[in-house]
Design a protein around this motif. Structure first.
Motif, PDB file in Angstrom:
ATOM      1  N   ARG A  23      17.796  -4.018   4.230  1.00  0.00           N
ATOM      2  CA  ARG A  23      18.802  -3.017   4.761  1.00  0.00           C
ATOM      3  C   ARG A  23      20.237  -3.572   4.924  1.00  0.00           C
ATOM      4  N   GLU A  24      20.244  -4.740   5.543  1.00  0.00           N
ATOM      5  CA  GLU A  24      21.561  -5.428   5.691  1.00  0.00           C
ATOM      6  C   GLU A  24      22.188  -5.587   4.588  1.00  0.00           C
ATOM      7  N   ARG A  25      21.535  -6.049   3.174  1.00  0.00           N
ATOM      8  CA  ARG A  25      22.014  -6.107   1.871  1.00  0.00           C
ATOM      9  C   ARG A  25      22.124  -4.997   1.185  1.00  0.00           C
ATOM     10  N   GLY A  26      21.404  -3.797   1.454  1.00  0.00           N
ATOM     11  CA  GLY A  26      21.266  -2.609   0.646  1.00  0.00           C
ATOM     12  C   GLY A  26      20.435  -2.435  -0.292  1.00  0.00           C
ATOM     13  N   VAL A  27      19.256  -3.286  -0.003  1.00  0.00           N
ATOM     14  CA  VAL A  27      18.120  -3.253  -0.880  1.00  0.00           C
ATOM     15  C   VAL A  27      16.876  -2.606  -0.146  1.00  0.00           C
ATOM     16  N   GLY A  28      16.180  -1.761  -0.630  1.00  0.00           N
ATOM     17  CA  GLY A  28      15.210  -0.977  -0.184  1.00  0.00           C
ATOM     18  C   GLY A  28      13.846  -1.720  -0.463  1.00  0.00           C
ATOM     19  N   ILE A  29      12.713  -1.645   0.316  1.00  0.00           N
ATOM     20  CA  ILE A  29      11.459  -2.430   0.182  1.00  0.00           C
ATOM     21  C   ILE A  29      10.314  -1.581  -0.218  1.00  0.00           C
ATOM     22  N   GLN A  30       9.742  -1.660  -1.329  1.00  0.00           N
ATOM     23  CA  GLN A  30       8.758  -0.764  -1.683  1.00  0.00           C
ATOM     24  C   GLN A  30       7.345  -1.803  -1.443  1.00  0.00           C
ATOM     25  N   VAL A  31       6.235  -1.268  -1.114  1.00  0.00           N
ATOM     26  CA  VAL A  31       4.860  -2.351  -1.324  1.00  0.00           C
ATOM     27  C   VAL A  31       3.821  -1.530  -1.856  1.00  0.00           C
ATOM     28  N   TRP A  32       3.084  -2.569  -2.304  1.00  0.00           N
ATOM     29  CA  TRP A  32       1.909  -2.372  -3.149  1.00  0.00           C
ATOM     30  C   TRP A  32       0.840  -2.032  -2.026  1.00  0.00           C
ATOM     31  N   ILE A  33      -0.139  -1.149  -2.144  1.00  0.00           N
ATOM     32  CA  ILE A  33      -1.280  -0.875  -1.374  1.00  0.00           C
ATOM     33  C   ILE A  33      -2.227  -0.409  -2.053  1.00  0.00           C
ATOM     34  N   HIS A  34      -3.741  -0.885  -1.690  1.00  0.00           N
ATOM     35  CA  HIS A  34      -4.886  -0.615  -2.465  1.00  0.00           C
ATOM     36  C   HIS A  34      -5.487   0.672  -2.098  1.00  0.00           C
ATOM     37  N   HIS A  35      -5.815   1.506  -3.148  1.00  0.00           N
ATOM     38  CA  HIS A  35      -6.290   2.811  -2.929  1.00  0.00           C
ATOM     39  C   HIS A  35      -7.296   3.068  -1.774  1.00  0.00           C
ATOM     40  N   ARG A  36      -8.198   1.938  -1.660  1.00  0.00           N
ATOM     41  CA  ARG A  36      -9.346   2.029  -0.868  1.00  0.00           C
ATOM     42  C   ARG A  36      -8.920   1.969   0.538  1.00  0.00           C
ATOM     43  N   ASP A  37      -7.606   1.475   0.815  1.00  0.00           N
ATOM     44  CA  ASP A  37      -7.083   1.369   2.239  1.00  0.00           C
ATOM     45  C   ASP A  37      -6.440   2.831   2.602  1.00  0.00           C
ATOM     46  N   LEU A  38      -6.381   3.668   1.696  1.00  0.00           N
ATOM     47  CA  LEU A  38      -5.840   4.952   1.903  1.00  0.00           C
ATOM     48  C   LEU A  38      -6.644   6.165   1.389  1.00  0.00           C
ATOM     49  N   ASP A  39      -7.903   5.806   1.393  1.00  0.00           N
ATOM     50  CA  ASP A  39      -8.820   6.925   0.652  1.00  0.00           C
ATOM     51  C   ASP A  39      -9.571   7.570   1.861  1.00  0.00           C
ATOM     52  N   THR A  40      -9.115   7.625   3.059  1.00  0.00           N
ATOM     53  CA  THR A  40      -9.516   8.467   4.103  1.00  0.00           C
ATOM     54  C   THR A  40      -8.528   8.930   5.015  1.00  0.00           C
TER      55      THR A  40
END
Length: 630
Positions: free
Chosen positions: A356-373
């Motif tokens: 944020r201090e440098r004007g760059v946003g962060i996106q992250v990878w996440i496995h489907h199994r950790d969002l399936d419920t």
């Protein structure tokens, strides 16, 4: 008026009404065997026909005097009714569809929709009802089934696409993640098997791209099935039964058609989809990202210091995002998520602050199994929003089952409510999703840069197949990968960043590989985050592809060729007047930039190496101007 005159007037009205009714009935009987739907002269025409003997429906498509789609079966079978035969015609109603919408990503951001829609009503001998809804526009024909009654679960569709004799085909064998190579066949000569629902055909001067749109958890994903020696491609659903309760409206079966430019530039599958369900879209920002998986793998995902270095590099390039791939979080099963401080296991909040201090946003990878419920999503999504993460790359759904699309139906509004951009990997393909859910920046569904099996033919087919129907996360820019089919052409690798559209353009190279190619790095620094319009300049599937994409008053051009080295001739269909064009071609030490002044409509000559290509940027010429830099 006397009583006699009143009676006479009423008789005239009644006789007129009766005559009109009889005329309509005669017309209905006369048209019972066939009806046409067309939006405008010169556009594609759909013809729906009912075989009187069998009661079966068929659909054909023609354009400019050519048959694009030969008579092809139309029908659906449920537990309680067979709508593939024994149908009788009840009536037809027509309307015009006029819409305007704006997208965050895609070939162009402002879209105008004009279609003619016809609803045909049928019933079986047992009284079950089926409506077939047909739409036609300047660039396509589509139909869907509307079952107004409860006819039970869907067992199968008898829908199919039959190509005229001698048609060419560009097909990819089906995979559950839609990651396979495209190759060229004849429609009848392709091997027997299953193919992805993104098949391109050519007959004469007309092309037809078979696709689908508006697929949700109310239905099942589809693929194409081909029998040896046949020119027919049948629709097969993922599930043996599609679960339904009550009325059902199926996805659109679409044929994007026209000349090659019309198909390539089409937004037809988006146009068929429902309007955006996200009211406030001000937070949705497409853009370039430094994607670190091919640059550093899991080691990078486990290292805060490496990720800070990538943020610094992205900031210096004015790239708005970096994407942290696998390795940044442990298996949540090893965490005590009942502990209110369980999130402190991660260094992502520190990276977000640093970015944020440098004007760059962060996106992250996440496995489907950790969002399936629902419980997992309630843990992760608010936490990522609280940390300030800008987006999620969700991976490994690996299914087009109805159950999986029901999961999409749940995750899409939840990610939108937490202001998280989405990039689906190991996934389905767009199918209109980006109009309805504009925070979906991209989907994989492609044999992309990380694969080791790509061919130059495949690279030159993607702009005419997979990328036609929506954003495609191919992840170009991996100059350091020796196994890419265009490894001898850095200029073509650079051109892929324009040739392939993605709302998040994940640039897959290492900082060292960019620094070793300063002209390539400079081009990527100039690359816009979204496009205002797209034009096909030249190409033929499997042989070559050159696209121009406009941002403001500048055009960026990407070209890729399969085959021997040659001088390519590219028509500059970018507007009249004088232009300064900077081309990047292959030199002995990396891409070389050359500036020249040309007129719109002229032909640009570009030397390309074997299985190579080029990149270019064009801006309005003015006296003394030597560069298109802003």
């Amino acid at each position: 008026m006397s009583l006699r005159n009143r009676i006479r007037a009423l008789s005239i009205v009644l006789c007129g009404a009766l005559a009109s009714t009889m005329l309509l009935a005669v017309d209905a009987r006369a048209e019972e065997a066939g009806w046409t739907v067309r939006d405008r002269p010169g556009g594609p025409t759909a013809e729906l026909r009912l075989d009187r003997a069998s009661g079966a429906l068929g659909l054909s498509v023609s354009r400019a005097g050519e048959t694009v789609l030969a008579p092809s079966p139309v029908g659906i079978v449920t537990e309680r009714a067979d709508f593939s035969t024994g149908l009788s015609f009840l009536g037809r109603s027509d309307r015009t569809v006029d819409e305007h919408y704006r997208t965050a990503a895609g070939k162009d951001r402002n879209r105008t929709v004009h279609m003619r829609e016809a609803r045909f009503r049928f019933r079986t001998g047992a009284g079950a009802r089926l409506d077939v809804v047909v739409r036609a526009s300047a660039d396509g024909v589509a139909y869907r089934y509307d079952l107004p009654g409860d006819t039970g679960n869907v067992l199968q569709e008898t829908s199919a696409f039959t190509l005229p004799e001698g048609s060419s085909a560009w097909l990819g064998a089906y995979r559950k993640d839609n990651e396979n190579l495209f190759d060229a066949y004849t429609a009848a000569g392709a091997p027997a098997g299953e193919y992805m629902m993104q098949a391109l055909f050519r007959t004469g001067n007309s092309y037809a791209l078979v696709a689908e749109s508006d697929l949700t958890g109310s239905y099942s994903g589809a693929r194409l099935v081909h029998d040896a020696g046949s020119s027919t491609y049948r629709v097969k659903l993922w599930d043996p039964q599609v679960r339904t309760t009550g009325a059902l409206t199926t996805p659109w079966r679409a044929v994007v058609t026209g000349d090659l430019a019309t198909v390539t530039e089409s937004t037809f599958t988006d146009d068929l989809a429902p309007a955006s369900k996200v009211r406030d879209t001000s937070w949705i920002k497409p853009g370039r990202a430094l994607w670190t998986w091919l640059a550093g793998g899991r080691e990078a995902g486990q290292s805060l210091e490496m990720q800070k270095g990538y943020v610094d590099y992205a900031a210096a390039r004015h790239w708005p995002y970096t994407v942290v791939d696998a390795g940044w979080y442990f298996d949540p099963a090893q965490w005590d998520v009942t502990d209110p401080d369980w999130q402190t296991h991660s260094w992502i909040p520190e990276l977000v602050r640093y970015g944020r201090e440098r004007g760059v946003g962060i996106q992250v990878w996440i496995h489907h199994r950790d969002l399936d419920t629902a419980e997992e999503r309630a843990q992760w999504l608010p936490t990522l929003e609280k940390w300030g993460v800008k987006g999620v790359k969700i991976d490994f759904m690996d299914s087009e089952a109805q159950e999986t699309f029901q999961w999409y139906d749940r995750i899409l509004p939840e990610t939108a409510s937490h202001h998280l951009l989405v990039n689906f990997h190991g996934s389905t393909i767009p199918k209109g999703i980006q109009r309805t859910w504009p925070h979906v920046m991209s989907l994989e569904g492609v044999n992309g840069e990380e694969k080791k099996t790509n061919t130059a033919r495949h690279l030159t087919t993607l702009p005419f197949t997979r990328n036609v129907i929506g954003s495609m996360d191919f992840t170009p820019g991996a100059f350091h990968r020796p196994n890419r089919p265009n490894a001898g052409s850095d200029a073509s690798e650079l051109g892929l960043s324009v040739l392939y559209e993605s709302g998040i353009q994940n640039l897959a190279g290492t900082p060292e590989s960019y620094d070793a190619r300063p002209e390539a790095r400079h081009f990527l620094e100039q690359l816009p985050d979204a496009w205002d319009s797209t034009r096909l300049l030249a190409g033929e599937p499997g042989t070559s592809a050159v696209l121009g994409r406009r941002s403001g008053n500048r055009w960026f051009i990407g070209g890729m060729y399969a085959g021997a080295a040659h001088t390519a001739e590219v028509p500059l269909r970018i507007g009249s007047g004088r232009w300064l064009v900077e081309t990047l071609t292959d030199g002995p030490a990396g891409p070389v930039r050359t500036a020249r002044t040309v007129r719109g409509g002229d032909t640009l000559s570009v030397d390309v190496v074997s299985d190579g290509g080029f990149a270019a940027v064009a801006c309005r010429w003015s006296p003394g101007r030597t560069s298109c830099d802003r």
